[in-house]
Design an enzyme around this catalytic site. Structure first.
Site, short mmCIF file in Angstrom:
data_model
loop_
_atom_site.label_atom_id
_atom_site.label_comp_id
_atom_site.label_asym_id
_atom_site.label_seq_id
_atom_site.Cartn_x
_atom_site.Cartn_y
_atom_site.Cartn_z
CG HIS A 102 -9.72 -6.02 0.76
ND1 HIS A 102 -9.97 -7.23 1.38
CD2 HIS A 102 -8.42 -5.75 0.95
CE1 HIS A 102 -8.84 -7.66 1.95
NE2 HIS A 102 -7.89 -6.78 1.70
CG ASP B 157 -12.59 -9.36 1.66
OD1 ASP B 157 -12.57 -8.30 0.98
OD2 ASP B 157 -12.12 -9.42 2.81
CD GLU C 51 -2.85 -1.34 2.33
OE1 GLU C 51 -2.81 -0.48 3.23
OE2 GLU C 51 -3.63 -2.30 2.34
CD GLU D 46 -4.41 -7.93 1.33
OE1 GLU D 46 -5.28 -7.29 1.93
OE2 GLU D 46 -3.19 -7.70 1.45
CG ASN E 42 -0.41 -6.80 -2.10
OD1 ASN E 42 -0.96 -7.10 -3.14
ND2 ASN E 42 -0.59 -7.46 -0.98
#
Ligand SMILES: *[C@@H]1O[C@H](CO)[C@@H](O)[C@H](O)[C@H]1NC(C)=O
Length: 334
Positions: free
Chosen positions: A225, A255, A148, A253, A189
């Site tokens: 996400h 979801d 990030e 990651e 990432n």
């Protein structure tokens, strides 16, 4: 005609039963892995651990927290790998691939880093020592090196690393990681880089610049996400744009959360959304794998972070598969 019929018969021969599970399908689609994040506190839940070790669904795991800076170097020069090693050993015992997570992130940093008032040279050396020690310890694994680095508008996040070193911390971390384990795949990432836009452009520019300076960088991790009904329509194109820079990509990651309570309509849309994301990775040959950010709503980070939202995972609170599971299957088979 013969060739057309041959492929399904061959696949049936390799997977005589159960050839509809997530990791098997990912492999059949030519990917390196389908996996999940996990975390140490969950490992006392034995039904959870049993499914976590089901390699037909997951042949890769990521430590959700226990390899982060606050867990691994709580005071300067003192490294603690016990909790991270538990996850690494679990992967080893199951024969699963381990993704490291992570070298440098602005969150979950111990205060000695954030409040140390280090100058540029000292902070760079702290980053180098941290990445080098972490990556050496988990040699043979694939880390997310930098997590990030950007704000949503594409400017660099004003972390202690950026305000002190500029972007020098990024190349320092990547070079230290490469030296510690030349075989490790080095990733940067971020979130909100699923579709095209300012932040994805910034990521592409960073990777282009690193490559032009000879800084080692192997991949871009797209966290994913996401929110039910809001998968960016440019996802597949954006993954391809990243691959075109000469790196691999992974969805690291995944979801897909909803506003609670979950309804049949939301669960059906979520199934479609999982299918869309998985199919985008399948369709881009440089997309090497997908990791979901834990597999059950029981241990999802979402309700604790986004008030009133949840039900983001493919299995529910009771470890029962939701329609989203079939969405992932369909995405690999589509
Ligand atoms: C920090 O030091 C590095 C290496 O000497 C240099 O490239 C970078 O520009 C410096 N950053 C700042 C903000 O002065």
């Amino acid at each position: 005609m013969h060739a057309k019929n041959f492929i399904p018969i061959l696949l049936l021969a390799i997977f005589p039963k159960g050839y509809c599970q997530l990791a098997q399908l990912a492999t059949a689609a030519g990917k390196l892995y389908f996996g999940t994040a996990t975390d140490n506190p969950e490992l006392t839940d034995s039904p959870y651990v049993t499914q976590l070790g089901n390699t037909a669904d997951f042949h890769q795991i990521t430590a959700g927290n226990s390899m982060k800076w606050d867990a691994t170097e709580p005071s300067r020069g003192t490294f603690t790998f016990t909790a991270g090693d538990t996850i690494a050993n679990l992967a080893l015992s199951h024969g699963q691939i381990l993704r490291g997570h992570n070298c440098v992130w602005h969150n979950q940093l111990p205060s000695w880093v954030t409040s140390g008032n280090f100058n540029n040279a000292t902070l760079l050396s702290i980053v180098q020592t941290h990445c080098s020690t972490l990556v050496s310890h988990y040699k043979g694994k694939i880390p997310d090196t930098i997590l990030e680095p950007f704000n949503d508008d594409g400017t660099f996040r004003q972390s202690v690393f950026f305000t002190t070193t500029g972007t020098a911390y990024i190349s320092a971390a990547l070079r230290a990681a490469r030296a510690a384990d030349p075989a490790a795949k080095l990733y940067i990432n971020d979130f909100n880089i699923e579709g095209t836009g300012a932040k994805s452009t910034a990521m592409a520019n960073l990777v282009r610049s690193l490559k032009s300076q000879g800084v080692p960088i192997d991949g871009i991790g797209v966290q994913a996400h996401l929110i039910v009904g809001e998968v960016p329509s440019t996802l597949q194109q954006n993954l391809q744009n990243f691959v075109n820079l000469g790196v691999e990509v992974a969805i690291t990651e995944l979801d897909i959360r909803m506003t609670l309570p979950s309804t049949q309509a939301l669960l059906t849309q979520q199934q479609q959304d999982y299918q869309t994301v998985i199919h985008a990775c399948k369709a881009v040959s440089g997309c090497v794998g997908v990791t979901i950010w834990d597999w059950t709503d029981k241990y999802s980070w979402v309700p604790g972070t986004f008030s009133g939202q949840g039900a983001a995972c493919p299995w529910d609170q009771n470890l029962v598969k939701k329609p989203a599971y079939q969405g992932i299957v369909n995405g690999w088979m589509q």
